[in-house]
Write a protein that holds these residues in place. Structure first.
Motif, PDB file in Angstrom:
ATOM      1  N   ALA A   1     -21.100 -19.427  32.571  1.00  0.00           N
ATOM      2  CA  ALA A   1     -20.770 -19.956  33.896  1.00  0.00           C
ATOM      3  C   ALA A   1     -21.795 -19.502  34.935  1.00  0.00           C
ATOM      4  O   ALA A   1     -22.238 -20.296  35.778  1.00  0.00           O
ATOM      5  CB  ALA A   1     -19.370 -19.500  34.300  1.00  0.00           C
TER       6      ALA A   1
ATOM      7  N   VAL B   1     -24.468 -21.621  37.360  1.00  0.00           N
ATOM      8  CA  VAL B   1     -24.606 -21.425  38.799  1.00  0.00           C
ATOM      9  C   VAL B   1     -26.084 -21.270  39.152  1.00  0.00           C
ATOM     10  O   VAL B   1     -26.578 -21.862  40.112  1.00  0.00           O
ATOM     11  CB  VAL B   1     -23.812 -20.186  39.271  1.00  0.00           C
ATOM     12  CG1 VAL B   1     -24.138 -19.860  40.733  1.00  0.00           C
ATOM     13  CG2 VAL B   1     -22.312 -20.418  39.123  1.00  0.00           C
TER      14      VAL B   1
ATOM     15  N   TRP C   1     -21.610 -26.504  39.929  1.00  0.00           N
ATOM     16  CA  TRP C   1     -20.331 -25.778  40.020  1.00  0.00           C
ATOM     17  C   TRP C   1     -19.562 -26.232  41.261  1.00  0.00           C
ATOM     18  O   TRP C   1     -20.129 -26.719  42.221  1.00  0.00           O
ATOM     19  CB  TRP C   1     -20.552 -24.268  40.031  1.00  0.00           C
ATOM     20  CG  TRP C   1     -21.332 -23.724  41.197  1.00  0.00           C
ATOM     21  CD1 TRP C   1     -22.695 -23.693  41.325  1.00  0.00           C
ATOM     22  CD2 TRP C   1     -20.809 -23.134  42.392  1.00  0.00           C
ATOM     23  NE1 TRP C   1     -23.050 -23.123  42.519  1.00  0.00           N
ATOM     24  CE2 TRP C   1     -21.920 -22.755  43.192  1.00  0.00           C
ATOM     25  CE3 TRP C   1     -19.530 -22.871  42.851  1.00  0.00           C
ATOM     26  CZ2 TRP C   1     -21.770 -22.144  44.427  1.00  0.00           C
ATOM     27  CZ3 TRP C   1     -19.370 -22.255  44.094  1.00  0.00           C
ATOM     28  CH2 TRP C   1     -20.487 -21.904  44.860  1.00  0.00           C
TER      29      TRP C   1
ATOM     30  N   THR D   1     -17.212 -24.321  36.375  1.00  0.00           N
ATOM     31  CA  THR D   1     -18.175 -25.242  35.766  1.00  0.00           C
ATOM     32  C   THR D   1     -17.608 -26.660  35.665  1.00  0.00           C
ATOM     33  O   THR D   1     -16.406 -26.881  35.818  1.00  0.00           O
ATOM     34  CB  THR D   1     -18.580 -24.774  34.359  1.00  0.00           C
ATOM     35  OG1 THR D   1     -17.447 -24.880  33.489  1.00  0.00           O
ATOM     36  CG2 THR D   1     -19.068 -23.342  34.375  1.00  0.00           C
TER      37      THR D   1
END
Length: 318
Positions: A55, A59, A220, A250
């Motif tokens: 995740a 980002v 995101w 996500t």
């Protein structure tokens, strides 16, 4: 090309491949077999890395310095037909929020989105994509204009959040975002929203209510950034990776929670590695979505949108 920390193994292989090619061009040595081995190794390394990003890595990908921003999408999608419109007719023009009319595949759209800026000077001018209240009021003015002339609305979301400064609060930041959400839910024209980078907090939601909401693969969407979440919960930014996992921010997480309609796949390695393919993919998604919505009556369009958002957050313990 700039590389993120976790992309360094890819950079090493690409550098090796480049040296191999140069060696073959500048000497009589046949290095084609070696180059082919490096190409295969590089392709496998890319697939292994980019198909299994964490995740936090996604980002980072959403913030990649080579990633295209809103105006680059607009320029390529509208093929020179974009006419930018300015001002909220109340306070001033907000450079962090851009909007205007453009044609995509022969269809006119009111296109609105946050623009971060491509260098230091432009980032300062654009306030790093953090809109003030007048930015959201400009966006709403343009959406109301689109409604008046029965033009579909396309929003491109890429913001670290609405500007949190004192002056923004004094001019009604919360009210401006809330008003946009309220008005967008009942806007009498189709709305297509695409998250092309960061989708942070109310800053994203202020132009993110749509009949169709999409996220690019490496983007995101969350109520708070991982860094801010980490600083609140752990009093430190060091736990941002844990925060990113916990926030479920996500595109895969958002789709699973039914908070978006679909995920738009990116070229291997991210948008910045093959922008042209990405622009064409986004164009197809926009056209397909509009064709699904254009024949709905105004009553059905608004009713479906309201029902969609009313269902969010429902759960059953059965």
């Amino acid at each position: 090309m700039e590389y993120l920390d976790f992309e360094l193994p890819i950079k090493e292989l690409e550098d090796q491949l480049e040296k191999c090619v140069v060696l073959g061009q500048e000497s009589d040595v046949d290095v084609s077999a070696t180059c082919k081995q490096l190409e295969d190794k590089l392709e496998k390394a890319k697939k292994d890395l980019y198909k299994n990003l964490t995740a936090w890595q996604r980002v980072q990908m959403s913030r990649h310095p080579n990633r295209p921003y809103t105006l680059e999408y607009i320029t390529n999608l509208t093929d020179g037909t974009f006419l930018e419109l300015f001002g909220d007719r109340n306070f001033k023009d907000d450079k962090a929020m851009v909007g205007g009319l453009g044609r995509i595949n022969g269809q006119s759209y009111m296109i609105i989105g946050q623009q971060k800026g491509i260098n230091t000077k432009m980032r300062q001018l654009r306030n790093f994509g953090m809109a003030n209240p007048e930015g959201y009021r400009k966006a709403l003015r343009l959406m109301k204009m689109a409604e008046k002339f029965n033009i579909p609305v396309l929003t491109l979301i890429d913001t670290p959040g609405a500007y949190p400064g004192l002056e923004a609060e004094e001019r009604g930041q919360g009210e401006a975002i809330a008003r946009n959400i309220f008005e967008m839910v009942r806007l009498k024209t189709p709305i297509i929203s695409i998250i092309i980078g960061e989708g942070a907090s109310g800053g994203a939601l202020g132009i993110g209510v749509g009949d169709r909401v999409f996220m690019l693969e490496n983007t995101w969407y969350s109520v708070i950034s991982p860094e801010s979440c980490s600083s609140i919960l752990w009093r430190s930014w060091e736990f941002k990776e844990q925060a990113a996992e916990a926030l479920k921010l996500t595109a895969i997480d958002m789709k699973k929670q039914k908070l978006i309609d679909d995920i738009i796949p990116e070229p291997l390695g991210g948008v910045h590695r093959d922008k042209e393919t990405m622009f064409k993919t986004v164009e197809k998604v926009i056209t397909k979505s509009y064709n699904e919505l254009k024949d709905l009556s105004t009553k059905d369009l608004v009713a479906q949108r309201m029902e969609k958002y009313s269902k969010m957050g429902e759960f059953s313990d059965k």
